[in-house]
Design an enzyme around this catalytic site. Structure first.
Site, PDB file in Angstrom:
ATOM      1  CD  GLU A   1     -62.171   2.039 -46.580  1.00  0.00           C
ATOM      2  OE1 GLU A   1     -61.607   0.949 -46.744  1.00  0.00           O
ATOM      3  OE2 GLU A   1     -61.961   3.021 -47.307  1.00  0.00           O
ATOM      4  CB  ILE A   2     -66.287   4.453 -40.612  1.00  0.00           C
ATOM      5  CG1 ILE A   2     -67.672   4.723 -41.206  1.00  0.00           C
ATOM      6  CG2 ILE A   2     -65.924   5.525 -39.560  1.00  0.00           C
ATOM      7  CD1 ILE A   2     -68.809   4.728 -40.179  1.00  0.00           C
TER       8      ILE A   2
END
Ligand code: GDP
Ligand code: MN
Length: 341
Positions: A241-242
């Site tokens: 997840e960014i």
């Protein structure tokens, strides 16, 4: 050239992100890693790949978090893998423990019921604390205070591609708030009352609903099934997840999380942080604030996102035949694409 022709035919959501400016303003961003001491080998394997594929160019700091104290061995071995700053923190009882309003006897009987249905982690208490922490607390840990963006990494995954641009700067310069690379279907037995709780939250908090984008501007259709009456089980995997920390730190999300938390579903059911993040982001963000990181080839457990376009063959070690995006039963990538329309 063939590559140019190929690029012109590509779907615009799949073209590799290009950073447009040479802005040198430092990005307030970090890797965030929740991990146990006994996962040292697995997380070393991940960090070595992250450094080689990306971070040797950018030197972003790491924040390691644990519900226990990290051992000296863990701290030393991890610190030796990077020249970037590495911080190690403990998660306290308020972020990892039972809230007073949870009936632990009832929670135990609910775990036993779910286990009888053969759901992964059905009988695990620690998994529930982990999901609740990742849903509602990691972004409030004091070690994350200096940052605006994070990239979550996990032990025992693979990063298959060289990433030659600054993904955090890309997020900021393009107004992106949530980046993913695998969209999956959830086991509905883990979230039977989640959707109704979300609908109840919206009824109870009109002042929050007023702040949200109109449903047609949001990604609501990524998660809404049955005309919005049920959850369609789609979510973005959070093991990669960014994203923007401000998204989770907003009043809207904090109210949302605390409403969900109060309902007890993290303990009486087995709500994952992935459906919680995804439903919240689908509600709170506009469509163009999501980004599919096609260029970040990635494996977690048995599932791989591998960019299939020929331009990636000399950047990525994965086999494009393993790409999960169009898996007919389990992938929600097509639902994502449709929800963008
Ligand atoms: P899965 O990806 O849903 O199968 O769950 P994982 O077992 O990979 O856990 C997700 C993340 O949380 C990983 O980074 C784990 O290292 C971490 N994690 C899970 N349980 C615990 C725990 O009890 N303590 C700590 N410190 N980390 C945990
Ligand atoms: Mn995992």
């Amino acid at each position: 050239s063939p590559v140019d022709r190929y690029m012109q035919n590509l779907d615009s959501t799949l073209t590799p992100p290009i950073t447009t400016t040479n802005n040198n303003e430092p990005m307030r961003a970090c890797f965030v890693v929740l991990v146990r001491n006994n996962e040292l080998q697995g997380i070393k394997n991940t960090v070595i790949q992250i450094e080689a594929r990306f971070n040797k160019r950018f030197h972003y700091p790491y924040v390691f978090l644990n519900d226990d104290y990290f051992t000296d061995e863990f701290v030393q071995e991890i610190s030796s893998l990077t020249t970037a700053q590495v911080n190690f923190g403990k998660v306290d009882q308020q972020m990892w423990g039972y809230p007073s309003y949870i009936n632990q006897t009832y929670a135990a009987s609910q775990r036993a019921d779910l286990a009888a249905q053969g759901v992964p982690y059905a009988d695990s208490e620690s998994y529930r604390h982990m999901c609740r922490f990742q849903s509602g607390f990691f972004f409030r840990h004091p070690l994350l205070d200096p940052y605006d963006y994070y990239w979550r990494i996990e032990p025992d995954v693979d990063y298959h591609c060289d990433i030659e641009y600054d993904v955090f700067r890309y997020m900021k310069e393009n107004g992106k708030k949530y980046g993913f690379n695998i969209a999956f279907r959830e086991y509905m037995a883990t979230v039977p009352s989640l959707w109704q709780t979300v609908l109840d939250f919206k009824k109870a908090h009109p002042e929050v609903v007023k702040q949200l984008p109109r449903p047609k501007d949001s990604l609501w259709n990524f998660v809404a099934g049955d005309d919005g009456q049920s959850y369609n089980s789609c979510h973005f995997w959070t093991n990669f997840e960014i994203a923007s920390l401000d998204l989770w730190r907003s009043n809207e999300y904090l109210k949302f999380f605390s409403y969900l938390d109060r309902s007890g579903g993290f303990f009486y059911e087995r709500w994952g942080d992935a459906p919680v993040h995804s439903i919240a982001a689908a509600m709170m963000l506009k469509k163009d604030e999501f980004h599919f990181f096609n260029d970040i080839g990635y494996r977690h457990t048995a599932y791989t996102h591998c960019p299939t376009e020929p331009i990636y063959r000399d950047k990525c070690s994965c086999d494009p035949k393993t790409n999960f995006d169009y898996d007919p039963g389990l992938s929600c990538y097509t639902t994502f694409k449709n929800a963008l329309r």
